[in-house]
Write a protein that holds these residues in place. Sequence first.
Motif, short mmCIF file in Angstrom:
data_model
loop_
_atom_site.label_atom_id
_atom_site.label_comp_id
_atom_site.label_asym_id
_atom_site.label_seq_id
_atom_site.Cartn_x
_atom_site.Cartn_y
_atom_site.Cartn_z
N ALA A 13 47.65 62.49 40.75
CA ALA A 13 48.81 63.36 40.96
C ALA A 13 48.57 64.75 40.39
CB ALA A 13 50.06 62.74 40.33
N LEU A 14 47.93 64.81 39.20
CA LEU A 14 47.64 66.09 38.56
C LEU A 14 46.66 66.90 39.39
CD1 LEU A 14 47.89 68.01 36.17
CD2 LEU A 14 46.06 66.75 35.03
N THR A 15 45.60 66.23 39.90
CA THR A 15 44.61 66.92 40.72
C THR A 15 45.25 67.46 41.98
OG1 THR A 15 42.91 65.43 39.91
CG2 THR A 15 42.39 66.66 41.91
N GLY A 16 46.12 66.65 42.61
CA GLY A 16 46.80 67.10 43.83
C GLY A 16 47.69 68.30 43.56
N ALA A 17 48.38 68.28 42.40
CA ALA A 17 49.27 69.40 42.07
C ALA A 17 48.49 70.68 41.86
CB ALA A 17 50.07 69.05 40.81
N LEU A 18 47.31 70.55 41.20
CA LEU A 18 46.51 71.74 40.94
C LEU A 18 45.94 72.34 42.22
CD1 LEU A 18 44.59 70.60 37.74
CD2 LEU A 18 46.45 72.27 37.87
N ALA A 19 45.77 71.51 43.25
CA ALA A 19 45.12 71.96 44.49
C ALA A 19 46.10 72.47 45.53
CB ALA A 19 44.29 70.81 45.07
N GLN A 20 47.39 72.48 45.20
CA GLN A 20 48.39 72.86 46.19
C GLN A 20 48.31 74.35 46.53
OE1 GLN A 20 50.54 70.78 47.90
NE2 GLN A 20 49.19 69.27 46.99
N ASN A 21 48.66 74.67 47.78
CA ASN A 21 48.77 76.06 48.20
C ASN A 21 49.97 76.71 47.51
OD1 ASN A 21 46.59 75.89 49.92
ND2 ASN A 21 47.83 75.36 51.69
N PRO A 22 49.95 78.04 47.40
CA PRO A 22 51.12 78.71 46.82
C PRO A 22 52.36 78.50 47.67
CG PRO A 22 49.58 80.29 47.79
CD PRO A 22 48.88 78.98 47.76
N ALA A 23 53.51 78.54 47.04
CA ALA A 23 54.77 78.36 47.76
C ALA A 23 54.99 79.50 48.73
CB ALA A 23 55.92 78.28 46.77
N PRO A 24 55.63 79.24 49.86
CA PRO A 24 55.94 80.32 50.82
C PRO A 24 56.80 81.40 50.18
CG PRO A 24 56.22 78.18 51.85
CD PRO A 24 56.00 77.92 50.38
N ALA A 25 56.69 82.59 50.73
CA ALA A 25 57.41 83.74 50.17
C ALA A 25 58.91 83.63 50.40
CB ALA A 25 56.88 85.02 50.81
N ARG A 26 59.66 84.21 49.48
CA ARG A 26 61.12 84.27 49.61
C ARG A 26 61.50 85.41 50.54
NH1 ARG A 26 64.02 81.66 45.78
NH2 ARG A 26 65.71 83.16 45.96
N PRO A 27 62.67 85.34 51.17
CA PRO A 27 63.12 86.43 52.06
C PRO A 27 63.18 87.77 51.32
CG PRO A 27 64.52 84.50 52.33
CD PRO A 27 63.62 84.22 51.15
N GLN A 28 62.98 88.85 52.04
CA GLN A 28 63.03 90.18 51.45
C GLN A 28 64.41 90.45 50.86
OE1 GLN A 28 62.04 93.32 54.20
NE2 GLN A 28 62.24 94.94 52.68
N GLU A 29 64.44 90.87 49.60
CA GLU A 29 65.71 91.04 48.90
C GLU A 29 66.21 92.48 48.88
OE1 GLU A 29 65.06 89.38 45.05
OE2 GLU A 29 65.08 87.30 45.76
N ARG A 30 65.31 93.46 48.95
CA ARG A 30 65.74 94.87 48.94
C ARG A 30 64.78 95.68 49.78
NH1 ARG A 30 64.31 97.75 43.23
NH2 ARG A 30 65.08 99.47 44.49
N PRO A 31 65.18 96.87 50.24
CA PRO A 31 64.31 97.70 51.06
C PRO A 31 63.02 98.05 50.32
CG PRO A 31 66.56 98.51 51.15
CD PRO A 31 66.52 97.47 50.09
N ILE A 32 61.92 98.08 51.03
CA ILE A 32 60.61 98.39 50.46
C ILE A 32 60.02 99.60 51.17
CG2 ILE A 32 58.23 97.54 50.18
CD1 ILE A 32 59.36 94.74 49.88
N ALA A 33 59.35 100.43 50.41
CA ALA A 33 58.65 101.59 50.98
C ALA A 33 57.20 101.57 50.50
CB ALA A 33 59.33 102.89 50.57
N LEU A 34 56.27 101.56 51.44
CA LEU A 34 54.84 101.72 51.12
C LEU A 34 54.52 103.19 51.30
CD1 LEU A 34 53.38 98.66 53.09
CD2 LEU A 34 54.16 98.74 50.72
N LEU A 35 53.99 103.81 50.24
CA LEU A 35 53.89 105.26 50.24
C LEU A 35 52.46 105.72 49.92
CD1 LEU A 35 55.89 107.68 50.52
CD2 LEU A 35 56.06 107.70 48.03
N GLY A 36 51.95 106.63 50.77
CA GLY A 36 50.70 107.33 50.46
C GLY A 36 49.45 106.75 51.08
N GLY A 37 49.53 105.63 51.77
CA GLY A 37 48.34 105.01 52.36
C GLY A 37 48.00 105.58 53.73
N THR A 38 46.81 105.23 54.20
CA THR A 38 46.40 105.58 55.56
C THR A 38 46.91 104.49 56.49
OG1 THR A 38 44.41 106.71 54.79
CG2 THR A 38 44.44 106.00 57.09
N ILE A 39 47.80 104.86 57.40
CA ILE A 39 48.45 103.88 58.27
C ILE A 39 47.74 103.83 59.63
CG2 ILE A 39 50.59 103.22 59.42
CD1 ILE A 39 52.13 104.57 57.18
N HIS A 40 47.29 102.65 59.99
CA HIS A 40 46.71 102.39 61.31
C HIS A 40 47.79 101.65 62.10
CE1 HIS A 40 42.57 103.26 59.72
NE2 HIS A 40 43.17 102.88 58.60
#
Length: 435
Positions: A13-40
Amino acid sequence: MKHILTTILSLTALTGALAQNPAPARPQERPIALLGGTIHTGTGQVIPNGYITFDKGVIQGVGDATTVRLNTDQYQVIDVAGKHIYPGLISPSSLVGLQEIASVRATVDSREIGVLNPNVRALIAYDTDSEVIPTIRNNGILITQAMPLGGTVSGSSSIMHTDGWNWEDAVLKKDDGLWLNWPGYYARNFDFETFEASIKKNDKRDETLRSLQATFAEAKAYAETTPAPMPVNLRFEAMRGLFNGTQNLYVRADYAKDIIEAVRFAKAAGVPKVVIIGGEEADKAASFLKENNVPVLLSALHRLPNRQDEAVDLPYRMPGILQKAGVLVGLSYGEEWWRTRNLPFLAGTAAGFGVSDREEALKMITANTAKILGIDQQVGTLEKGKQATIVVSKGDILDMRTNVVEQAFIQGRQVNLDDKHKRLYNKFKTKYGQK
């Protein structure tokens, strides 16, 4: 004995727990701005010092960062100066999520028994707990198309996000198309003892074609019957979308003659949307594909040509040849699910072997693929109103030396970029780094 059994179960059980994928992301909670990058943007436009804002999973604005003022109280501002921002990459015709370890039958759920299985759905077999999914996400692939295998008509595919608790969470588009293995004149065989490939005549071709023609004719008549026939025919019901244009017919065909015959068959059967999968000799049928407005999802480019008299770099040049002929082209890794993470490097290869420029090559794993799959109104480019499915890379995402994905957002949700490869790297870096 009881104590030993308890200890073994606890360690398991411990080995299985250590090997688990990360939990899925939570819904976006507030507006986000990515600033200054090169956008393709995926449209061919590059914005050197750009901004992109998104809220509730939807892009609100994209443009030049010098022309915008952002309220830092309103936005979570993320400085990405010096980084590169891309639309989430799309991997079509994939077995990711359907197959884990080829030699372990319990982890393979990509095909059903039978020859004509239009009612089979890859959707419900998609495993969001697959260890492969985080590895492709780490190279910028945020959307994948889970396809079925086997038989002549394999079933229907669905388009999935590479994040979610289950297939209901992950699905972007259900049952987007039906998959047909075209019965060609010749069948390719591989002898694992001699490690040699051979081609022999397909003796069952005529019989298979007659069966296909009858099936498509009956399915078309079923789809045109009003009111809908009762009881419901599950096979024909699954094919209904082929005739009203809501589903693609994905045809696996490599030889030029097979490609032409498959397209003619589909048109004669009343199927308006056809996509060629594989297309190893698509260059020999380029003018025909252009004339009939048939797109191609090429198989892995990192291979040798099929014929001894072909140029050794022909697979590398194939996207450029088709692009110049006016054919809509997307790139895939097909059945090689573990290698799917290298999809962006196929586009990088195409850019170095004939595609007009790197932004056009980028389209072959973003905008072009989205258009072929019928999801271009939602994803594939970074434009206002589309889903905020975004990748932030340290450098050029098409170059394996600089493709270092630092942040990824799926519908505005910031996903965890941990994966099995990183865990193993850190584990053994610690081991061999010790004195």
